[in-house]
Design a protein around this motif. Sequence first.
Motif, PDB file in Angstrom:
ATOM      1  N   LEU A  93      -2.986 -19.817 -50.985  1.00 45.00           N
ATOM      2  CA  LEU A  93      -2.205 -19.407 -49.812  1.00 45.00           C
ATOM      3  C   LEU A  93      -2.293 -20.434 -48.686  1.00 45.00           C
ATOM      4  N   GLY A  94      -2.891 -21.586 -48.981  1.00 47.20           N
ATOM      5  CA  GLY A  94      -2.959 -22.684 -48.009  1.00 47.20           C
ATOM      6  C   GLY A  94      -3.882 -22.412 -46.837  1.00 47.20           C
ATOM      7  N   GLN A  95      -4.836 -21.508 -47.027  1.00 46.09           N
ATOM      8  CA  GLN A  95      -5.737 -21.153 -45.926  1.00 46.09           C
ATOM      9  C   GLN A  95      -6.848 -22.188 -45.740  1.00 46.09           C
ATOM     10  N   GLN A  96      -7.324 -22.281 -44.507  1.00 46.12           N
ATOM     11  CA  GLN A  96      -8.465 -23.144 -44.174  1.00 46.12           C
ATOM     12  C   GLN A  96      -9.724 -22.267 -44.165  1.00 46.12           C
ATOM     13  N   PRO A  97     -10.903 -22.873 -44.328  1.00 45.38           N
ATOM     14  CA  PRO A  97     -12.130 -22.047 -44.325  1.00 45.38           C
ATOM     15  C   PRO A  97     -12.259 -21.235 -43.041  1.00 45.38           C
ATOM     16  N   LYS A  98     -12.663 -19.988 -43.193  1.00 41.75           N
ATOM     17  CA  LYS A  98     -12.841 -19.127 -42.026  1.00 41.75           C
ATOM     18  C   LYS A  98     -14.290 -19.202 -41.547  1.00 41.75           C
ATOM     19  N   LEU A  99     -14.465 -18.910 -40.263  1.00 41.56           N
ATOM     20  CA  LEU A  99     -15.798 -19.012 -39.673  1.00 41.56           C
ATOM     21  C   LEU A  99     -16.435 -17.635 -39.594  1.00 41.56           C
ATOM     22  N   ASP A 117      -7.144 -17.697 -51.563  1.00 33.78           N
ATOM     23  CA  ASP A 117      -7.004 -18.276 -50.219  1.00 33.78           C
ATOM     24  C   ASP A 117      -6.511 -19.719 -50.301  1.00 33.78           C
TER      25      ASP A 117
END
Lengths: 96, 211
Positions: free
Chosen positions: A49-55, A46
Motif C-alpha cells: 500500500l506504499g506506506q512508510q514505517p509508523k512510529l 503495508d
Amino acid sequence: MNKKQKYVIVAALALIAIALVVWVANGGEILSKDGVWIEQPLSDLDKALGQQPKLDFTEQFILGLFPHTAVFVSAVVFVSAILFFILKTKKIQEPK
Amino acid sequence: MKKILKTFIVVLVSVTISFAQGFKVKASGEKTFNFEDKYGRNQLTFFSTTPLEDITGVSNSIKGKVTFNVADIKTLKGSISMPVASLKTGIDLRDEHMRSENWMDAENYPDIIFLIKSVSNVITEADNKISAKLTGDFTTHGVTKEIVVPITLTYLDESEQTKKRAPGDLLGVQASFNITLSDYDIDNMVIGQKMADDIEIRVNIVGSSAM
C-alpha cells in the motif's frame, strides 16, 4: 587552598565530568525524556500500500541536560562549595 | 449531419477517456474511501527541528473520506481531518501546552482539516500507483490557507490479503509536506522557541471502500 580543599575540587570536577560524559553518551539531549519513538517494521500489505514505517512510542528513560544532569551538577557544586568552606585552614591568632 | 455529430461525440469521449489518468485495476466507477480506522493504524507524524530540541509528534486518529472515479484521479474530492487533542509528543506536559489556548487552542479549534480542491501533476507509476499534487485548504487554529501536497496513492482491489486489514478495496495514501506555523497565527515564541516555525508533516493512511 589546603590539600583537603584540593581533593574536594578534584572530586567535584571528576563527578561533573562523569555526569557530562553520561549525558553525551545518552545522546546529548537537552531535555530528559521518558520514551523514544521507534519505527515499526512494515507488513507486506503495508508495503504493497506504499506506506512508510509508523512510529510507536516506547517507554525508555533518556538522560537530558535538563533537569537531571543540571540538577546533579548543581548539587555537586553546592556540596563541594560547602566542603571547601568547612575544610579551609583556620588561622589561629597568636597572642600579642 | 447526425452521423458527423455522433462521430464527434464518440471521438470527444474517446479523447477524454484516453487523457484521463487513473488506476488500471479491476474496480471501476466511482469509489468512496473511509480513512477512519478503529485500530488506530493510520498515522500523521510531525517533525520540528530547532537547535534546542527535535520534537516528534504523532496522531493515530485520522478521519475523512475521499471519492473519485477509479479511471480518473482528477475527480478526487474529499477531506481528511484529525483532532488536535489526539497529537502526542511523548511528553504529557508538552502535549498539554500544545493543546492550550496559547498554542493550538484545541478547545476552540478542535480539528486540523485538509479539504481537497483539485488534483494536478498526475504521474502513473504503476497500474495501481499514482503520484500527484493535491491542492486544498489546510485549516488549523481557525486559519485556512491553500496548500499543495505531493501524494502517492496506491490502490489494492479486495483480496484475501487486504481483508486481513479491512473489507473492500484499499487505498494507501502517503504524503509529506511542510507548513509554517506563523501562517496559521500559531506563535512558537509562546513555548520558548522549542518548536520550529517550519513543521514537516508526514501522512501514512489507508482507507477502505467498504467502511
